[in-house]
Design a protein around this motif. Structure first.
Motif, PDB file in Angstrom:
ATOM      1  N   PHE A 134      53.286  83.751 -14.632  1.00 19.74           N
ATOM      2  CA  PHE A 134      52.005  83.118 -14.301  1.00 19.74           C
ATOM      3  C   PHE A 134      51.845  81.778 -15.002  1.00 19.74           C
ATOM      4  O   PHE A 134      51.457  80.776 -14.380  1.00 19.74           O
ATOM      5  CB  PHE A 134      50.848  84.045 -14.680  1.00 19.74           C
ATOM      6  N   GLU A 135      52.136  81.727 -16.295  1.00 21.22           N
ATOM      7  CA  GLU A 135      51.950  80.484 -17.048  1.00 21.22           C
ATOM      8  C   GLU A 135      52.862  79.373 -16.538  1.00 21.22           C
ATOM      9  O   GLU A 135      52.434  78.222 -16.383  1.00 21.22           O
ATOM     10  CB  GLU A 135      52.187  80.735 -18.540  1.00 21.22           C
ATOM     11  N   LYS A 136      54.113  79.698 -16.264  1.00 17.88           N
ATOM     12  CA  LYS A 136      55.044  78.690 -15.757  1.00 17.88           C
ATOM     13  C   LYS A 136      54.628  78.231 -14.355  1.00 17.88           C
ATOM     14  O   LYS A 136      54.699  77.042 -14.033  1.00 17.88           O
ATOM     15  CB  LYS A 136      56.466  79.245 -15.739  1.00 17.88           C
ATOM     16  N   ARG A 179      51.559  78.335 -13.033  1.00 21.07           N
ATOM     17  CA  ARG A 179      50.316  77.570 -13.133  1.00 21.07           C
ATOM     18  C   ARG A 179      50.580  76.142 -13.588  1.00 21.07           C
ATOM     19  O   ARG A 179      49.983  75.191 -13.063  1.00 21.07           O
ATOM     20  CB  ARG A 179      49.351  78.266 -14.091  1.00 21.07           C
ATOM     21  N   ALA A 180      51.508  75.977 -14.533  1.00 19.23           N
ATOM     22  CA  ALA A 180      51.847  74.638 -15.012  1.00 19.23           C
ATOM     23  C   ALA A 180      52.472  73.796 -13.909  1.00 19.23           C
ATOM     24  O   ALA A 180      52.279  72.576 -13.863  1.00 19.23           O
ATOM     25  CB  ALA A 180      52.794  74.739 -16.202  1.00 19.23           C
ATOM     26  N   GLU A 227      53.134  87.629 -17.422  1.00 15.19           N
ATOM     27  CA  GLU A 227      52.380  86.552 -18.060  1.00 15.19           C
ATOM     28  C   GLU A 227      53.178  85.254 -18.105  1.00 15.19           C
ATOM     29  O   GLU A 227      52.626  84.165 -17.876  1.00 15.19           O
ATOM     30  CB  GLU A 227      51.957  86.988 -19.460  1.00 15.19           C
ATOM     31  N   ALA A 228      54.482  85.366 -18.386  1.00 15.59           N
ATOM     32  CA  ALA A 228      55.324  84.171 -18.420  1.00 15.59           C
ATOM     33  C   ALA A 228      55.446  83.553 -17.031  1.00 15.59           C
ATOM     34  O   ALA A 228      55.388  82.324 -16.874  1.00 15.59           O
ATOM     35  CB  ALA A 228      56.706  84.523 -18.975  1.00 15.59           C
ATOM     36  N   ARG A 268      43.148  75.976 -14.777  1.00 11.48           N
ATOM     37  CA  ARG A 268      42.991  76.931 -15.880  1.00 11.48           C
ATOM     38  C   ARG A 268      42.988  78.351 -15.365  1.00 11.48           C
ATOM     39  O   ARG A 268      42.706  78.594 -14.228  1.00 11.48           O
ATOM     40  CB  ARG A 268      41.672  76.651 -16.616  1.00 11.48           C
ATOM     41  N   GLU A 304      54.988  90.906 -20.447  1.00 12.71           N
ATOM     42  CA  GLU A 304      55.509  89.594 -20.848  1.00 12.71           C
ATOM     43  C   GLU A 304      56.053  88.827 -19.647  1.00 12.71           C
ATOM     44  O   GLU A 304      55.840  87.609 -19.512  1.00 12.71           O
ATOM     45  CB  GLU A 304      56.620  89.759 -21.882  1.00 12.71           C
ATOM     46  N   ARG A 352      47.076  84.239 -10.138  1.00 11.17           N
ATOM     47  CA  ARG A 352      46.424  85.108 -11.125  1.00 11.17           C
ATOM     48  C   ARG A 352      46.298  86.535 -10.597  1.00 11.17           C
ATOM     49  O   ARG A 352      46.560  87.509 -11.311  1.00 11.17           O
ATOM     50  CB  ARG A 352      45.049  84.531 -11.469  1.00 11.17           C
ATOM     51  N   ARG A 382      44.161  69.604 -14.379  1.00  8.11           N
ATOM     52  CA  ARG A 382      44.797  70.819 -14.876  1.00  8.11           C
ATOM     53  C   ARG A 382      44.093  72.054 -14.322  1.00  8.11           C
ATOM     54  O   ARG A 382      42.869  72.104 -14.227  1.00  8.11           O
ATOM     55  CB  ARG A 382      44.748  70.858 -16.400  1.00  8.11           C
TER      56      ARG A 382
END
Length: 232
Positions: free
Chosen positions: A214-216, A218-219, A211-212, A232, A208, A122, A230
């Motif tokens: 980070f999301e990938k 984190r998953a 953020e992409a 968050r 973008e 993050r 999970r």
């Protein structure tokens, strides 16, 4: 040893003579044993800031020494050449600005867990890190310069990367058998995402990408298939 006064004071300060003393009126006081190390650290930190902002080729030894409030003559008491300084500047980030950054982000580098890895992602992929040109990690600020540098600089850069990979790997709990591969991918998303975001002029696209990434990433820390909590 004879005292060095007046015009010699700056010369002494920069450690041209290793056993120098400082003259104060009629009293001469020896420098503290750690003074040379502190002076070297000041040179390194100012170099790191300048390299981040201007790039390696656009920074001269004179610029670094002026920023450190020293003269060029003292440089060679600490470094053989500019490449050696570059390597030191890259290395210094891990336990210098990088250590402060990890503390501020809530990352435990000694015994990290999934939350530490998420905090690392993050913060590393944040707009604040992207905008902090002088405080940026050398892995995103200087990759092109390092690619053209001498092996000692590339080794220093590699050690930063290995530290990041190690933190991510230690944060992933057993018994996952893909910890190493996942850590490598997390590091690639962290650094690669920020290098792209730092390089392109389109701020919306840069956001973008961050953020992409980070999301990938984190998953990847807690895929649904392994039953982990999970993040968050």
């Amino acid at each position: 040893m004879d005292a060095y006064r007046c015009s010699s004071a700056e010369y002494v300060q920069e450690h041209i003579l290793p056993a120098a003393t400082v003259a104060t009126g009629d009293v001469t006081l020896p420098y503290r044993p750690e003074h040379k190390a502190e002076t070297r650290a000041r040179i390194v930190e100012n170099a790191r800031l300048l390299f981040n902002r201007h790039g390696y080729d656009n920074v001269t030894i004179d610029m670094v020494m002026e920023a450190a409030s020293l003269t060029r003559g003292g440089f060679y008491s600490h470094f053989r050449n500019k490449q050696e300084l570059f390597a030191a500047a890259v290395s210094s980030f891990l336990m210098g600005r990088g250590a402060r950054w990890r503390s501020e982000a809530g990352v435990d580098p000694i015994d990290p867990g999934l939350e530490d890895a998420a905090n690392m992602l993050r913060s590393y992929l944040s707009p604040a890190h992207l905008g902090d040109l002088e405080g940026q990690c050398p892995m995103i600020a200087l990759p092109s310069d390092v690619a053209r540098a001498e092996p000692q600089v590339q080794t220093a850069y590699q050690e930063l990367l290995k530290a990041m990979i190690g933190l991510y790997e230690r944060s992933i709990p057993e018994p996952r058998d893909d910890r190493r591969a996942t850590a490598l991918a997390l590091a690639a998303l962290s650094v690669g995402g920020m290098v792209l975001a730092r390089t392109i002029p389109d701020a919306a696209l840069a956001a973008e990408i961050r953020e992409a990434a980070f999301e990938k990433a984190r998953a990847m820390l807690s895929p649904a298939s392994d039953g982990s909590q999970r993040i968050r």
